[in-house]
Design a protein around this motif. Structure first.
Motif, PDB file in Angstrom:
ATOM      1  N   ASN A   1       8.593   8.198   6.203  1.00  0.00           N
ATOM      2  CA  ASN A   1       9.394   8.500   5.061  1.00  0.00           C
ATOM      3  C   ASN A   1      10.609   7.685   4.985  1.00  0.00           C
ATOM      4  OD1 ASN A   1      11.390  10.517   3.520  1.00  0.00           O
ATOM      5  ND2 ASN A   1       9.230  10.668   2.585  1.00  0.00           N
TER       6      ASN A   1
ATOM      7  N   LYS B   1       9.979   4.004   4.443  1.00  0.00           N
ATOM      8  CA  LYS B   1      10.033   3.995   2.847  1.00  0.00           C
ATOM      9  C   LYS B   1      11.176   4.047   2.217  1.00  0.00           C
ATOM     10  CE  LYS B   1       7.552   5.701  -1.164  1.00  0.00           C
ATOM     11  NZ  LYS B   1       6.630   6.767  -1.515  1.00  0.00           N
TER      12      LYS B   1
ATOM     13  N   SER C   1       1.995   0.227   3.866  1.00  0.00           N
ATOM     14  CA  SER C   1       1.679   1.577   3.093  1.00  0.00           C
ATOM     15  C   SER C   1       1.348   2.637   4.121  1.00  0.00           C
ATOM     16  CB  SER C   1       0.539   1.307   2.228  1.00  0.00           C
ATOM     17  OG  SER C   1       0.258   2.246   1.397  1.00  0.00           O
TER      18      SER C   1
ATOM     19  N   ARG D   1       3.024   6.343   4.820  1.00  0.00           N
ATOM     20  CA  ARG D   1       2.211   7.508   4.151  1.00  0.00           C
ATOM     21  C   ARG D   1       1.725   8.385   5.739  1.00  0.00           C
ATOM     22  NH1 ARG D   1      -2.656   6.142   1.355  1.00  0.00           N
ATOM     23  NH2 ARG D   1      -2.485   4.110   2.447  1.00  0.00           N
TER      24      ARG D   1
ATOM     25  N   TYR E   1       6.558   4.174 -10.664  1.00  0.00           N
ATOM     26  CA  TYR E   1       6.294   4.728  -9.177  1.00  0.00           C
ATOM     27  C   TYR E   1       4.995   5.478  -9.442  1.00  0.00           C
ATOM     28  CZ  TYR E   1      11.045   3.605  -7.755  1.00  0.00           C
ATOM     29  OH  TYR E   1      11.880   2.989  -7.102  1.00  0.00           O
ATOM     30  N   GLU E   2       4.418   5.480  -8.206  1.00  0.00           N
ATOM     31  CA  GLU E   2       3.059   6.283  -8.116  1.00  0.00           C
ATOM     32  C   GLU E   2       3.252   8.012  -7.981  1.00  0.00           C
ATOM     33  OE1 GLU E   2      -0.089   4.844  -8.059  1.00  0.00           O
ATOM     34  OE2 GLU E   2       1.018   3.112  -8.458  1.00  0.00           O
TER      35      GLU E   2
ATOM     36  N   SER F   1       3.963  11.420  -6.858  1.00  0.00           N
ATOM     37  CA  SER F   1       4.396  11.942  -5.528  1.00  0.00           C
ATOM     38  C   SER F   1       4.939  13.612  -5.816  1.00  0.00           C
ATOM     39  CB  SER F   1       5.785  11.381  -5.320  1.00  0.00           C
ATOM     40  OG  SER F   1       7.041  11.689  -5.947  1.00  0.00           O
TER      41      SER F   1
ATOM     42  N   SER G   1       7.765  14.802  -5.477  1.00  0.00           N
ATOM     43  CA  SER G   1       9.290  14.629  -5.885  1.00  0.00           C
ATOM     44  C   SER G   1       9.492  15.243  -7.285  1.00  0.00           C
ATOM     45  CB  SER G   1       9.854  13.266  -5.947  1.00  0.00           C
ATOM     46  OG  SER G   1       9.730  12.555  -4.828  1.00  0.00           O
TER      47      SER G   1
ATOM     48  N   SER H   1       4.372  13.969 -10.777  1.00  0.00           N
ATOM     49  CA  SER H   1       2.909  14.160 -10.263  1.00  0.00           C
ATOM     50  C   SER H   1       1.998  13.165 -11.007  1.00  0.00           C
ATOM     51  CB  SER H   1       2.514  15.543 -10.762  1.00  0.00           C
ATOM     52  OG  SER H   1       2.728  15.891 -12.174  1.00  0.00           O
TER      53      SER H   1
ATOM     54  N   ASP I   1      13.330  14.395  -2.185  1.00  0.00           N
ATOM     55  CA  ASP I   1      12.117  13.665  -1.278  1.00  0.00           C
ATOM     56  C   ASP I   1      12.298  12.228  -1.351  1.00  0.00           C
ATOM     57  OD1 ASP I   1       8.877  14.168  -0.214  1.00  0.00           O
ATOM     58  OD2 ASP I   1      10.585  13.831   1.060  1.00  0.00           O
ATOM     59  N   SER I   2      11.271  11.688  -1.935  1.00  0.00           N
ATOM     60  CA  SER I   2      11.155  10.272  -1.804  1.00  0.00           C
ATOM     61  C   SER I   2      10.635   9.427  -3.117  1.00  0.00           C
ATOM     62  CB  SER I   2       9.910   9.694  -0.894  1.00  0.00           C
ATOM     63  OG  SER I   2       8.858  10.413  -1.063  1.00  0.00           O
ATOM     64  N   TYR I   3      11.631   9.651  -4.281  1.00  0.00           N
ATOM     65  CA  TYR I   3      11.361   9.079  -5.620  1.00  0.00           C
ATOM     66  C   TYR I   3      11.735   7.509  -5.400  1.00  0.00           C
ATOM     67  CZ  TYR I   3      12.096   8.076 -10.469  1.00  0.00           C
ATOM     68  OH  TYR I   3      12.131   7.477 -11.629  1.00  0.00           O
TER      69      TYR I   3
END
Length: 181
Positions: free
Chosen positions: A6, A9, A34, A38, A119-120, A122, A124, A157, A178-180
């Motif tokens: 994390n 990233k 990646s 993760r 962004y994928e 997550s 967040s 999401s 978190d990780s946006y």
């Protein structure tokens, strides 16, 4: 406590690098970057030091969890900026070590027709306050528009992206958990 993946990233994103770009600079594959991010794979010490060198952080600072000397007030000299004229955005990280915190506040300017990275999904949660102009949030298959003085608040999401579909510059304050970014 943040995980190694994390932290890597968040540092990569703060530097404005894609996984592919970080991989090229460290002779690692995008897929391996990646996996590290993760927490599927753990880097060797040599690989970790190589990543940290490219990301511009010392091992001491990377692993330092010291909050005794907490900084509270930040000035313009503390911010980090990144601009992508091709995509039409300028991002300012308002807190330099926000990638180590539970939330990450940034100031995002979007040129007319500009867009921030997609962004994928997550875990967040994201808060967006429109300071100037109008911003469009693409969240999965839906679009939401907020104008000056309005707020977007959503769980990330689904694939998501902030865009400026108007003819004037947009300025928004974005805070993600978190990780946006």
């Amino acid at each position: 406590m943040r995980t190694i993946g994390n932290k890597i990233k968040n540092l990569r994103l703060q530097k404005g690098l894609t996984q592919e770009e970080l991989g090229e600079r460290t002779d690692l594959s995008k897929g391996y970057i990646s996996q590290i991010e993760r927490e599927i794979s753990s880097p060797s010490i040599e690989t970790l030091f190589s990543l940290l060198e490219v990301l511009g952080i010392s091992a001491k600072d990377f692993f330092d969890e010291d909050t005794l000397n907490q900084k509270v007030v930040y000035s313009q000299k503390d911010v980090t900026r990144y601009e992508d004229p091709e995509q039409g955005y300028h991002v300012t990280w308002l807190i330099p070590e926000s990638n180590e915190k539970e939330m990450e506040p940034v100031l995002l300017r979007l040129a007319p027709g500009g867009h921030f990275k997609a962004y994928e999904p997550s875990g967040s949660e994201t808060f967006v306050y429109v300071l100037e102009g109008a911003v469009t949030l693409k969240l999965g298959r839906e679009s939401f528009v907020a104008t000056q003085g309005e707020t977007l608040y959503y769980k990330a999401s689904e694939i998501h992206q902030l865009r400026n579909d108007s003819k004037a510059e947009t300025k928004v304050l974005v805070t993600a958990t978190d990780s946006y970014l």
